[in-house]
Design an enzyme around this catalytic site. Structure first.
Site, PDB file in Angstrom:
ATOM      1  N   GLY A 194       0.823  -1.204   0.000  1.00  0.00           N
ATOM      2  CA  GLY A 194       0.000   0.000   0.000  1.00  0.00           C
ATOM      3  C   GLY A 194       0.855   1.250   0.000  1.00  0.00           C
ATOM      4  O   GLY A 194       2.075   1.199  -0.123  1.00  0.00           O
ATOM      5  N   TYR A 196      14.226 -15.461   6.606  1.00  0.00           N
ATOM      6  CA  TYR A 196      14.208 -14.007   6.772  1.00  0.00           C
ATOM      7  C   TYR A 196      15.411 -13.541   7.585  1.00  0.00           C
ATOM      8  O   TYR A 196      16.133 -12.605   7.191  1.00  0.00           O
ATOM      9  CB  TYR A 196      12.911 -13.580   7.471  1.00  0.00           C
ATOM     10  N   ASN A 241      10.682  -5.037  18.087  1.00  0.00           N
ATOM     11  CA  ASN A 241       9.312  -5.075  17.557  1.00  0.00           C
ATOM     12  C   ASN A 241       8.760  -3.656  17.451  1.00  0.00           C
ATOM     13  O   ASN A 241       8.406  -3.042  18.459  1.00  0.00           O
ATOM     14  CB  ASN A 241       8.417  -5.924  18.460  1.00  0.00           C
TER      15      ASN A 241
END
Length: 303
Positions: free
Chosen positions: A36, A138, A167
């Site tokens: 997006g 990853y 995080n």
């Protein structure tokens, strides 16, 4: 100075673009728009895959002084399911950025790494010089990126600073897909949908506010921290269960999550030591968890 930001339309990247523009820098954003568009109107954005050869032509034409490299495949689970795609974006994409920077005479690359590179930590908070022990494609791709950065610095003199993020949470992080748990809890509690924690909710994470994270990037764009990795986190552990309670309190609803079986591969605990970033970059976290959650929930409520 001119700064090129890859992943500029994403969650962290869009906040970084805002910060750099506010600091008076000229910014060029690059993003494939797979997540997006979060950029404010008027910010320059070029739609491009970070692994595309066209990136080298773009960098050669604009000659940025610094490249902040945030574009990445960020899902651990997606990397396990499709390690080839993960490697293409995260390893080949990073090499493409470094080669473009080398050819254009870029002074420095600021690289986005992850606390996942440390694997299962032997001590908490994890020191920045802890052994690297990637446990997913990853994490391995981020270690690979760090190795390439070191090689380009030694071989070509291209400076770098690596930021290993804990995080990250905050406004613009959406709950769809592999988004952060803060966003997921916020969306569920605001809309009355069921929320759940895994296992007994005792696993811990180090939650750092996105505004503090982009402050680390902004500081790393300068002359400080060359050739080093810094942990960008708080050093504080918060359990999943306590996080749910805090989000419910901010939203103003009952704290009554469901419980699901533990997920295979989830780390039991994580926090990182930000001390060296204070000394090496002049950075430290400034936003408390309650304050950051209030800002995140306010954004989600108006979304």
């Amino acid at each position: 100075m001119l700064v090129l930001v890859t992943g500029a339309a994403g969650f962290i990247g869009s906040h970084l673009v805002d910060r750099l523009i506010a600091d008076g820098h000229e910014v060029v954003g690059v993003d494939d728009l797979s997540s997006g568009v979060n950029l404010r109107e008027g910010a320059e954005l070029i739609e491009m895959d970070v692994a595309d050869a066209a990136l080298r032509a773009l960098v050669a034409g604009r000659r940025p002084e610094v490249i902040c490299h945030l574009a990445a495949q960020v899902s651990v689970r997606a990397s396990v399911a499709d390690p080839l795609h993960d490697a293409r974006v995260n390893v080949l994409g990073t090499v493409n950025v470094l080669e473009a920077a080398r050819a254009a005479g870029t002074r420095k690359v600021v690289f986005t790494s992850s606390c996942a590179v440390y694997g299962v930590p032997a001590e908490l908070p994890v020191p920045v010089d802890a052994p690297l022990d990637p446990r997913s494609p990853y994490a391995a791709s981020k270690v690979g990126g760090e190795v390439y950065l070191q090689m380009y610095r030694a071989l070509h003199g291209l400076d770098f600073t690596t930021l290993a993020l804990a995080n990250v949470y905050g406004p613009r992080q959406t709950p769809e897909g592999e988004a952060g748990v803060v966003s997921i809890f916020s969306a569920g509690l605001l809309t009355g949908k069921p929320t759940q924690v895994y296992g007994e909710g005792k696993q811990t994470r180090d939650y750092v506010y996105v505004g503090d994270v982009v402050d680390g990037f902004a500081k790393a764009c300068g002359e400080q921290g060359g050739g080093r990795r810094f942990n960008i986190g708080t050093g504080v552990q918060t359990t999943d269960r306590d996080l749910h309670s805090l989000v419910a309190e901010v939203v103003g609803v009952a704290d009554d999550p469901g419980f699901a079986p533990p997920r295979l591969g989830d780390l039991p605990a994580m926090s990182v030591d930000p001390g060296p970033a204070r000394d090496g970059l002049g950075w430290e976290p400034a936003t408390g968890l309650r304050e950051g959650l209030a800002a995140t929930v306010a954004w989600a409520r108006n979304r």
